[in-house]
Design a protein around this motif. Sequence first.
Motif, PDB file in Angstrom:
ATOM      1  N   ALA A 188     -10.925  -2.759  15.922  1.00  0.00           N
ATOM      2  CA  ALA A 188     -11.362  -1.410  15.521  1.00  0.00           C
ATOM      3  C   ALA A 188     -10.137  -0.752  14.888  1.00  0.00           C
ATOM      4  N   ASP A 189     -10.336   0.362  14.217  1.00  0.00           N
ATOM      5  CA  ASP A 189      -9.196   1.049  13.611  1.00  0.00           C
ATOM      6  C   ASP A 189      -8.136   1.326  14.683  1.00  0.00           C
ATOM      7  N   PRO A 190      -6.952   0.686  14.604  1.00  0.00           N
ATOM      8  CA  PRO A 190      -5.962   0.874  15.672  1.00  0.00           C
ATOM      9  C   PRO A 190      -5.467   2.308  15.762  1.00  0.00           C
ATOM     10  N   ASN A 191      -5.680   3.084  14.702  1.00  0.00           N
ATOM     11  CA  ASN A 191      -5.290   4.494  14.779  1.00  0.00           C
ATOM     12  C   ASN A 191      -6.316   5.335  15.527  1.00  0.00           C
ATOM     13  N   MET A 192      -7.492   4.765  15.785  1.00  0.00           N
ATOM     14  CA  MET A 192      -8.503   5.489  16.557  1.00  0.00           C
ATOM     15  C   MET A 192      -8.644   4.909  17.969  1.00  0.00           C
ATOM     16  N   ALA A 247     -13.982  -0.423   7.424  1.00  0.00           N
ATOM     17  CA  ALA A 247     -12.610  -0.802   7.805  1.00  0.00           C
ATOM     18  C   ALA A 247     -11.745  -0.723   6.546  1.00  0.00           C
ATOM     19  N   LYS A 248     -11.164   0.427   6.286  1.00  0.00           N
ATOM     20  CA  LYS A 248     -10.579   0.649   4.963  1.00  0.00           C
ATOM     21  C   LYS A 248      -9.306  -0.169   4.727  1.00  0.00           C
ATOM     22  N   VAL A 249      -8.955  -1.021   5.685  1.00  0.00           N
ATOM     23  CA  VAL A 249      -7.754  -1.838   5.533  1.00  0.00           C
ATOM     24  C   VAL A 249      -7.835  -2.730   4.282  1.00  0.00           C
ATOM     25  N   LEU A 250      -9.033  -3.083   3.842  1.00  0.00           N
ATOM     26  CA  LEU A 250      -9.199  -3.817   2.575  1.00  0.00           C
ATOM     27  C   LEU A 250     -10.363  -3.215   1.794  1.00  0.00           C
ATOM     28  N   ILE A 254      -1.350  -8.901   1.657  1.00  0.00           N
ATOM     29  CA  ILE A 254      -1.590  -7.453   1.578  1.00  0.00           C
ATOM     30  C   ILE A 254      -0.714  -6.792   2.633  1.00  0.00           C
ATOM     31  N   TYR A 255       0.337  -6.118   2.185  1.00  0.00           N
ATOM     32  CA  TYR A 255       1.250  -5.448   3.130  1.00  0.00           C
ATOM     33  C   TYR A 255       0.794  -4.012   3.333  1.00  0.00           C
ATOM     34  N   THR A 256       0.664  -3.630   4.620  1.00  0.00           N
ATOM     35  CA  THR A 256       0.155  -2.292   4.901  1.00  0.00           C
ATOM     36  C   THR A 256       0.879  -1.685   6.097  1.00  0.00           C
ATOM     37  N   ASP A 257       0.288  -0.623   6.694  1.00  0.00           N
ATOM     38  CA  ASP A 257       0.995   0.078   7.776  1.00  0.00           C
ATOM     39  C   ASP A 257       0.518  -0.341   9.158  1.00  0.00           C
ATOM     40  N   VAL A 258      -0.353  -1.352   9.253  1.00  0.00           N
ATOM     41  CA  VAL A 258      -0.731  -1.917  10.552  1.00  0.00           C
ATOM     42  C   VAL A 258      -0.483  -3.425  10.497  1.00  0.00           C
ATOM     43  N   GLY A 280       0.814  -1.217   0.000  1.00  0.00           N
ATOM     44  CA  GLY A 280       0.000   0.000   0.000  1.00  0.00           C
ATOM     45  C   GLY A 280       0.847   1.267   0.000  1.00  0.00           C
ATOM     46  N   GLY A 281       0.154   2.405  -0.032  1.00  0.00           N
ATOM     47  CA  GLY A 281       0.808   3.696  -0.212  1.00  0.00           C
ATOM     48  C   GLY A 281       1.890   4.016   0.814  1.00  0.00           C
ATOM     49  N   THR A 282       1.623   3.757   2.092  1.00  0.00           N
ATOM     50  CA  THR A 282       2.623   4.081   3.119  1.00  0.00           C
ATOM     51  C   THR A 282       3.830   3.171   2.962  1.00  0.00           C
ATOM     52  N   SER A 283       3.583   1.924   2.583  1.00  0.00           N
ATOM     53  CA  SER A 283       4.669   0.944   2.448  1.00  0.00           C
ATOM     54  C   SER A 283       5.653   1.332   1.346  1.00  0.00           C
ATOM     55  N   ILE A 329     -15.620  -3.182  15.792  1.00  0.00           N
ATOM     56  CA  ILE A 329     -16.434  -1.966  15.680  1.00  0.00           C
ATOM     57  C   ILE A 329     -15.894  -1.188  14.486  1.00  0.00           C
ATOM     58  N   MET A 330     -16.750  -0.891  13.538  1.00  0.00           N
ATOM     59  CA  MET A 330     -16.327  -0.174  12.339  1.00  0.00           C
ATOM     60  C   MET A 330     -17.004   1.207  12.310  1.00  0.00           C
ATOM     61  N   TYR A 331     -16.382   2.134  11.611  1.00  0.00           N
ATOM     62  CA  TYR A 331     -17.033   3.435  11.418  1.00  0.00           C
ATOM     63  C   TYR A 331     -16.811   3.889   9.992  1.00  0.00           C
TER      64      TYR A 331
HETATM   65  P1  ADP Z   1      -2.687   0.926   2.380  1.00  0.00           P
HETATM   66  O1  ADP Z   1      -2.182   2.248   1.949  1.00  0.00           O
HETATM   67  O2  ADP Z   1      -1.627  -0.024   2.818  1.00  0.00           O
HETATM   68  O3  ADP Z   1      -3.668   0.315   1.409  1.00  0.00           O
HETATM   69  P2  ADP Z   1      -4.896   1.830   4.010  1.00  0.00           P
HETATM   70  O4  ADP Z   1      -4.699   3.185   4.598  1.00  0.00           O
HETATM   71  O5  ADP Z   1      -5.792   1.710   2.820  1.00  0.00           O
HETATM   72  O6  ADP Z   1      -3.466   1.208   3.747  1.00  0.00           O
HETATM   73  O7  ADP Z   1      -5.443   0.806   5.130  1.00  0.00           O
HETATM   74  C1  ADP Z   1      -4.751   0.665   6.338  1.00  0.00           C
HETATM   75  C2  ADP Z   1      -5.434   1.529   7.393  1.00  0.00           C
HETATM   76  O8  ADP Z   1      -6.734   0.999   7.647  1.00  0.00           O
HETATM   77  C3  ADP Z   1      -4.761   1.520   8.748  1.00  0.00           C
HETATM   78  O9  ADP Z   1      -3.745   2.465   8.839  1.00  0.00           O
HETATM   79  C4  ADP Z   1      -5.918   1.787   9.713  1.00  0.00           C
HETATM   80  O10 ADP Z   1      -5.942   3.127  10.153  1.00  0.00           O
HETATM   81  C5  ADP Z   1      -7.167   1.570   8.863  1.00  0.00           C
HETATM   82  N1  ADP Z   1      -8.137   0.683   9.497  1.00  0.00           N
HETATM   83  C6  ADP Z   1      -9.443   0.978   9.689  1.00  0.00           C
HETATM   84  N2  ADP Z   1     -10.066  -0.006  10.321  1.00  0.00           N
HETATM   85  C7  ADP Z   1      -9.167  -0.971  10.552  1.00  0.00           C
HETATM   86  C8  ADP Z   1      -9.212  -2.245  11.193  1.00  0.00           C
HETATM   87  N3  ADP Z   1     -10.347  -2.735  11.710  1.00  0.00           N
HETATM   88  N4  ADP Z   1      -8.073  -2.984  11.257  1.00  0.00           N
HETATM   89  C9  ADP Z   1      -6.921  -2.516  10.724  1.00  0.00           C
HETATM   90  N5  ADP Z   1      -6.813  -1.310  10.119  1.00  0.00           N
HETATM   91  C10 ADP Z   1      -7.909  -0.546  10.030  1.00  0.00           C
END
Ligand code: ADP
Length: 424
Positions: free
Chosen positions: A181-185, A208-211, A171-175, A9-12, A255-257
């Motif tokens: 729940a979103d670990p950044n929140m 949950a924008k992780v996917l 899927i390699y990402t920043d978490v 992903g973008g951060t990676s 919990i999703m938002y």
């Molecule tokens: P990438 O750029 O790697 O595609 P994204 O920003 O699209 O990454 O997705 C990763 C982000 O998804 C994380 O930084 C996190 O803030 C967010 N996120 C939201 N909900 C969740 C969740 N339930 N589990 C993990 N990450 C989550």
Amino acid sequence: MALIVQKYGGTSVGTLDRIKQVAERIAAARKSGDHIVVVVSAMAGETNKLLGMAHQISDNPARREMDLLLSSGERISSALLTIALNAIGCPAVSMTGRQIGLQTDNTHTRARIVQIDAERCKSVLKDNHVVVVAGFQGVNQKGDVTTLGRGGSDTSAVALAVVLKAERCEIYTDVDGVYTADPNMVPDARKLNTVSYEEMLEMASLGAKVLQLRCVEFAKKYNMPLIVRSSYNNEPGTLICQEDAKMEQPVVSGIMYDKNQAKITVKGVPDQPGIAANLFNALAEASVSVDMIIQNISAEGHTDISFTVTTEHLADAMTVTKKVAEEIRAEKITSDADIAKISIVGAGMKSHSGIAATMFNTLSRENINIMMISTSEIKVSCVIDHKYTELAVRALHEAFDLKSDPALQGNNVASAPDKKMKAL
Ligand code: ADP
Ligand code: ASP
Ligand code: MG
């Protein structure tokens, strides 16, 4: 020798240093004997930067031109990563959506994949090269560049994995994986070791924008194992696969938002057969997806209809709704973009009662008003004022006892079902 698709992903790939580190990771995987196809996103912030540039020139840039513009971000990162791989002696070739044979329908900026003709990719793999694909993009039948919607590189990766019959898609990402729940929140959110496709579908569709949602749909349809993990460490991540008896089945998994929501209300609609059909057919024809819908009890032959759309679709939805409202002689239309959808998701909900009540009680304790509610077998969603999003997510995370427990770190929560049940 396995074939593995890895998506970064973008951060990676956000800086040149990160690109070099990712190249090392790919080279190590290649050295261990596997064939690797890599899919990359644009460098972090790049897509938003390009979007901003277009909107500085025009309020309403043509979607066809936006696609060409936005697709350039992924081309840059794929070329840079390929250069980095070759520089460390790992032979690699970059490819655009067109070169990978990814054909889509004609819906610019949110196109759907029609087919992938991966012959060229296969021949590059046969030459023992790593293939580095620019994600998020394809071409329509006319040959024009299209993009797959925000977060679409996830979908490019899974679709390629399916077509190439890869062993798995990473899927390699920043978490470190998918969390409760979103670990950044929610700082004490807990990483889930396994998640079923069904739950992940709900999680992705609920924010949950992780996917990206489409990527999970593909993975589920073709039974492609997905692993979400960090590109910053070697933690095992979260496996998303078919549900099996051994899997953790907490009543509430997360919990999703979603703040990306807007509500439209049509007031004073004549309460007659066919009115809702008129409105929602017109919205569907304009490719606007409608999520929640509520209709009030009819008073004096008139009723109010409220529905939600994503903020991205709000302008299109308002244009269509205004037109239909005139035709059906509705009194008034209002819109509200300051809303958020908060959801609880869990496969275990199927066999438990009282979950929705716990959610409503928790929101009420925090004085948060619920504007709309929708439920399915494995989720409950509420629309609330967007300014209470964090408060609601944290309160629900606490109420359903989802926080990480140092004693359980790294374990499957199935080992602590009693604790989870007690909270309900
Ligand atoms: P990438 O750029 O790697 O595609 P994204 O920003 O699209 O990454 O997705 C990763 C982000 O998804 C994380 O930084 C996190 O803030 C967010 N996120 C939201 N909900 C969740 C969740 N339930 N589990 C993990 N990450 C989550
Ligand atoms: N670069 C695109 C976006 O920011 C696609 C992706 O990252 O998957 O949405
Ligand atoms: Mg993403």
